[in-house]
Design an enzyme around this catalytic site. Structure first.
Site, short mmCIF file in Angstrom:
data_model
loop_
_atom_site.label_atom_id
_atom_site.label_comp_id
_atom_site.label_asym_id
_atom_site.label_seq_id
_atom_site.Cartn_x
_atom_site.Cartn_y
_atom_site.Cartn_z
NE ARG A 230 -3.99 -5.91 -7.10
CZ ARG A 230 -2.69 -5.87 -6.80
NH1 ARG A 230 -2.29 -5.30 -5.67
NH2 ARG A 230 -1.79 -6.40 -7.60
CD GLU B 11 3.11 -9.40 7.32
OE1 GLU B 11 4.25 -9.12 7.70
OE2 GLU B 11 2.62 -8.96 6.26
#
Lengths: 170, 170
Positions: free
Chosen positions: B58, B95
């Site tokens: 992105r 994470e």
């Protein structure tokens, strides 16, 4: 400007026997980058392009920049599961396995005039799939524009019904 | 131009409880895209920026377009194994698990003034890693520019030593 001078040849990448055409020296040079964006856009300035579309990740490098140069919007085509809204999907065969690409359904109106872009035209497999995907939403593919075309891989033949432009050929 | 009006809120993506800020309507609008590129670049016009750098995928959406707007080159930072030349690498914790990013060693000269860009500042984990990676090559990080900042996630605190600009805040 001789843009080919900014492409670096790297033997045996990503695997033995493959000669990789590395565009990062071109991207890093301010004049070459500007000239490349213009060269990608220029042939389509009089074609009523309404959007530029590209497949992640490398297609994104020039997507928005060429959209900006043409004064139109940019439509990202992504791998499965990345786009959050309602999508159209298309699966296609790779050398080993399959891949699925998606685009937001509301990104394309029927008849919308779309310019497809990628940095590289090799076998053309991903671009064939991307064009089909856009056509499921009734986009009108105005043309395909590539920075580098590897002519020996005959991607142009697989994309035969489209108008194809490439800035640099090998 | 009120760019926030072009961001679409999508509840429960990619998982329940997450409100996703979808930038694709902004990308699709020619005026909003042009305004966003300018808003990302403008605060850094007088800072002697020599290159814009971004992490795939992105980050690439605005990377070259903002580089073009500033009249400089673009440096792609990629996931491991994608760049063909000699790279600097950095691994960082996600994470769940780890990720590794790379940049070509010859893309950065010591002291080179680099503007980092991404579409989204959330927790800032990837951007921290990208800045550290550039600094291993002795880049001078002039600033970080983001289209959207999720202030509740406090990414700005993790990036505290850098100059940070965001166009849209939530």
């Amino acid at each position: 400007m001789e843009l080919k001078a900014f492409i670096r040849d790297i033997p045996d990448f990503p695997q033995p026997g493959i000669l990789f055409r590395d565009i990062t020296p071109l991207l890093a040079d301010k004049a070459a980058l500007a000239a490349a964006i213009e060269a990608l856009a220029e042939p389509f300035r009089k074609d009523g392009v309404e959007a530029v579309a590209a497949v992640e990740a490398r297609g994104f490098i020039f997507g928005s920049a060429v959209a900006r140069a043409l004064g139109v919007g940019f439509v990202p085509i992504r791998k499965q599961g990345k786009l959050p809204w309602r999508t159209a999907q298309l699966s296609y065969d790779l050398e080993y396995g399959q891949d699925t690409i998606e685009v937001h359904r509301d990104a394309i109106r029927p008849g919308m005039r779309v310019l497809m872009i990628d940095d590289l035209l090799a076998t053309g497999g991903t671009m064939v799939a991307a064009c089909k995907l856009m056509e499921t939403l009734e986009a009108k593919i105005v043309g395909l524009t590539f920075l580098v075309e590897l002519t020996a891989l005959a991607g142009r033949d697989r994309l035969g019904t489209y108008r194809i432009h490439s800035v640099i050929q090998y």
